[in-house]
Design an enzyme around this catalytic site. Structure first.
Site, PDB file in Angstrom:
ATOM      1  N   VAL A   1      20.357 -18.310  48.040  1.00 52.88           N
ATOM      2  CA  VAL A   1      19.478 -17.577  49.812  1.00 52.88           C
ATOM      3  C   VAL A   1      18.861 -16.470  48.765  1.00 52.88           C
ATOM      4  O   VAL A   1      18.223 -15.618  49.165  1.00 52.88           O
ATOM      5  CB  VAL A   1      20.097 -18.106  50.391  1.00 52.88           C
ATOM      6  CG1 VAL A   1      19.309 -16.701  51.468  1.00 52.88           C
ATOM      7  CG2 VAL A   1      20.019 -19.946  51.066  1.00 52.88           C
TER       8      VAL A   1
ATOM      9  N   PRO B   1      32.042 -13.506  46.722  1.00 55.26           N
ATOM     10  CA  PRO B   1      33.195 -13.348  45.267  1.00 55.26           C
ATOM     11  C   PRO B   1      32.489 -13.982  44.559  1.00 55.26           C
ATOM     12  O   PRO B   1      32.816 -13.827  43.137  1.00 55.26           O
ATOM     13  CB  PRO B   1      34.202 -14.642  45.733  1.00 55.26           C
ATOM     14  CG  PRO B   1      33.624 -14.755  46.986  1.00 55.26           C
ATOM     15  CD  PRO B   1      32.666 -13.807  47.724  1.00 55.26           C
TER      16      PRO B   1
ATOM     17  N   PRO C   1       3.914  -9.595  33.000  1.00 54.78           N
ATOM     18  CA  PRO C   1       4.722  -9.171  32.694  1.00 54.78           C
ATOM     19  C   PRO C   1       5.870  -8.651  33.805  1.00 54.78           C
ATOM     20  O   PRO C   1       7.317  -8.074  34.161  1.00 54.78           O
ATOM     21  CB  PRO C   1       4.094  -7.991  32.476  1.00 54.78           C
ATOM     22  CG  PRO C   1       3.028  -7.954  33.231  1.00 54.78           C
ATOM     23  CD  PRO C   1       2.742  -9.570  33.261  1.00 54.78           C
TER      24      PRO C   1
ATOM     25  N   ASP D   1      12.939 -18.316  35.018  1.00 55.47           N
ATOM     26  CA  ASP D   1      13.899 -17.362  34.402  1.00 55.47           C
ATOM     27  C   ASP D   1      14.208 -15.860  34.649  1.00 55.47           C
ATOM     28  O   ASP D   1      13.571 -15.836  35.729  1.00 55.47           O
ATOM     29  CB  ASP D   1      12.637 -17.473  32.822  1.00 55.47           C
ATOM     30  CG  ASP D   1      13.216 -18.913  31.369  1.00 55.47           C
ATOM     31  OD1 ASP D   1      13.923 -19.606  31.979  1.00 55.47           O
ATOM     32  OD2 ASP D   1      12.699 -17.631  30.842  1.00 55.47           O
TER      33      ASP D   1
ATOM     34  N   LYS E   1      18.667 -16.762  31.356  1.00 53.40           N
ATOM     35  CA  LYS E   1      18.467 -16.448  30.060  1.00 53.40           C
ATOM     36  C   LYS E   1      18.567 -14.730  29.362  1.00 53.40           C
ATOM     37  O   LYS E   1      17.833 -14.012  29.132  1.00 53.40           O
ATOM     38  CB  LYS E   1      17.708 -16.804  29.224  1.00 53.40           C
ATOM     39  CG  LYS E   1      17.525 -18.616  29.094  1.00 53.40           C
ATOM     40  CD  LYS E   1      17.046 -19.095  27.712  1.00 53.40           C
ATOM     41  CE  LYS E   1      15.220 -18.891  27.436  1.00 53.40           C
ATOM     42  NZ  LYS E   1      14.983 -19.803  28.925  1.00 53.40           N
TER      43      LYS E   1
ATOM     44  N   GLY F   1       8.337 -15.452  32.339  1.00 53.42           N
ATOM     45  CA  GLY F   1       7.797 -14.131  32.539  1.00 53.42           C
ATOM     46  C   GLY F   1       7.255 -14.361  31.015  1.00 53.42           C
ATOM     47  O   GLY F   1       6.402 -15.189  30.225  1.00 53.42           O
ATOM     48  N   GLY F   2       6.415 -13.461  31.369  1.00 60.85           N
ATOM     49  CA  GLY F   2       4.647 -13.796  30.440  1.00 60.85           C
ATOM     50  C   GLY F   2       4.382 -14.450  30.166  1.00 60.85           C
ATOM     51  O   GLY F   2       3.210 -15.047  31.134  1.00 60.85           O
ATOM     52  N   ASP F   3       4.085 -14.420  28.640  1.00 61.33           N
ATOM     53  CA  ASP F   3       3.193 -15.841  28.260  1.00 61.33           C
ATOM     54  C   ASP F   3       4.446 -16.798  28.060  1.00 61.33           C
ATOM     55  O   ASP F   3       4.584 -16.579  26.599  1.00 61.33           O
ATOM     56  CB  ASP F   3       1.934 -15.301  27.091  1.00 61.33           C
ATOM     57  CG  ASP F   3       1.726 -17.152  26.916  1.00 61.33           C
ATOM     58  OD1 ASP F   3       0.216 -16.838  27.612  1.00 61.33           O
ATOM     59  OD2 ASP F   3       1.888 -17.726  25.943  1.00 61.33           O
TER      60      ASP F   3
ATOM     61  N   MET G   1      12.158  -7.661  22.848  1.00 64.66           N
ATOM     62  CA  MET G   1      13.985  -7.743  22.677  1.00 64.66           C
ATOM     63  C   MET G   1      14.272  -7.409  21.251  1.00 64.66           C
ATOM     64  O   MET G   1      15.603  -7.118  20.936  1.00 64.66           O
ATOM     65  CB  MET G   1      13.309  -9.352  22.180  1.00 64.66           C
ATOM     66  CG  MET G   1      13.528 -10.268  23.356  1.00 64.66           C
ATOM     67  SD  MET G   1      13.527 -11.847  22.581  1.00 64.66           S
ATOM     68  CE  MET G   1      11.760 -11.548  21.636  1.00 64.66           C
TER      69      MET G   1
END
Length: 405
Positions: free
Chosen positions: A25, A45, A176, A199, A221, A252-254, A336
């Site tokens: 949630v 926690p 993006p 992701d 990831k 995300g992205g393509d 990256m």
């Protein structure tokens, strides 16, 4: 009975908001609070990898403990989102004493506020309340979004479109980061999902638009940290689809640009699961664009190379010939590459790229926290470290990175 709630838009920018509970949630609700500029403090926690990443990025403050009396002091708004009804009740009781409006996720009518089924289209943000019928609210919200996307006008009570059965898995590129930059088709399929496997870099705010019964699987990831095994992700897609559910893999992205999308397509194909591919706007080009860095420009750059920074130059696993890249005169877009930026810059310098080659680093592109560092190839490693540049960021080398000056 008519809904007794008074629908209002809260101005939470810079104001303390307390969320108790860090599960699924929280993962749905936090992105919109962060986008609104709220000063969010999370008390829990444990939390999901995506929520933990928000804390690591400084988007919220995480108190890694159980709720305690007094946590709502000086708060403007509170959300009780734990899986323990007694804790949620205690949070709401403190909120009542402190005169803080409080949402109770497990028993909405017991709180002093409720979260509407909300949607965003262009500059429009709208919410739907239905007096404790969340499925109806979500259905009306979906119909409004469909009408806005399609440019039609429909009855708000119309059920979600079920004329065609959606098979298997849809691999959806979310763009993006800004939720408005997902494609119309991607958003339409997302609104019809039974399961969403998402992701960390996918547009997180779209999760809050999902109907309550939609299962969200966090496949975050996180670079150089926690990771969901690709085999586990593949098996999740296949298993959920074989249960007869429509699964959206939101990335995300393509999906096909360093997104491991084709690995997932191959796994589904081998298992006999049909796949719908929905391309996304790649951050390799979109993120520089929103920072006034065109990856091509007439008379300036006749080539663009997009390179993964997953492994360093000289690493036996690298498939990149950095000496050839250094000899190019056009644009290099590095994805990256923040952690190994000094090595990449050295490789280009060693290969003959001039030290005064312009460089632009765009961090958190298209998001509220976007910032741009402009430098040169000879100075960028030191200046990026001094500025505290962190992923996700897109790095552009070449003359186009200096055009905005």
């Amino acid at each position: 009975m008519d809904d007794p709630h008074y629908l209002s838009g809260l101005q939470l920018a810079g104001r303390r908001v307390v969320m108790v509970g860090g599960g699924s949630v929280a993962q749905r609700r936090l992105p919109r609070l962060i986008r609104a500029g709220a000063r969010v403090e999370l008390v829990s926690p444990h939390t999901t990898p995506s929520v933990s990443a928000m804390a690591d990025a400084g988007e919220l403050v995480w108190h890694e403990r159980r709720y305690a009396e007094g946590d709502l002091a000086d708060a403007w708004y509170a959300l009780a989102c734990t899986d323990d009804p007694e804790v949620n009740a205690a949070v709401c009781a403190e909120a009542e004493r402190e005169r803080v409006f409080c949402v109770r996720a497990d028993e909405g009518e017991s709180g002093s506020a409720v979260t509407p089924a909300s949607g965003r289209h262009g500059g429009l943000l709208f919410g739907v309340l239905s007096g404790g019928e969340p499925l109806r609210s979500a259905a009306v919200r979906d119909s409004i979004l469909d009408a806005l996307h399609a440019g039609t006008v429909i009855d708000g009570r119309a059920p979600r479109d079920t004329d065609t059965e959606l098979p298997g898995v849809a691999l959806v590129g979310g763009g993006p980061g800004d939720p408005d930059l997902i494609t119309v088709r991607g958003r339409r399929l997302l609104s019809r999902a039974d399961v969403v496997v998402v992701d960390r870099l996918a547009p997180r705010e779209l999760l809050d638009e999902l109907a309550p019964e939609v299962e969200v699987v966090d496949a975050a990831k996180i670079p150089y940290g926690r990771a969901a095994s690709q085999d586990v992700i593949n098996s999740t897609l296949i298993e959920k689809a074989k249960e007869g559910k429509f699964v959206v893999r939101l990335k995300g992205g393509d999906p096909y640009l360093f997104g491991r999308g084709f690995e997932e397509v191959l796994a589904c194909a081998e298992a006999g699961v049909p796949v719908t591919m929905v391309p996304g706007i790649t951050s390799a080009f979109a993120v520089p664009a929103v920072a006034d860095v065109p990856v091509t420009h007439r008379g300036v750059a006749h080539e663009v190379v997009v390179v993964s920074g997953h492994v360093a130059p000289g690493d036996p696993r690298s498939l990149v010939d950095w000496s050839l890249l250094a000899g190019l005169r056009g644009t290099i877009v590095l994805m990256m590459g923040v952690e190994r930026l000094p090595q990449f810059a050295s490789a280009l310098l060693d290969g003959g790229r001039p030290a005064d080659t312009p460089v632009a680093i765009v961090e958190d592109g298209t998001m509220r926290t976007q910032r741009t560092l402009r430098s040169t190839l000879g100075q960028v490693a030191g200046e990026a470290a001094a500025a505290g540049v962190r992923p996700p960021a897109v790095i552009v080398f070449g003359p186009v990175a200096g055009l905005a000056k």
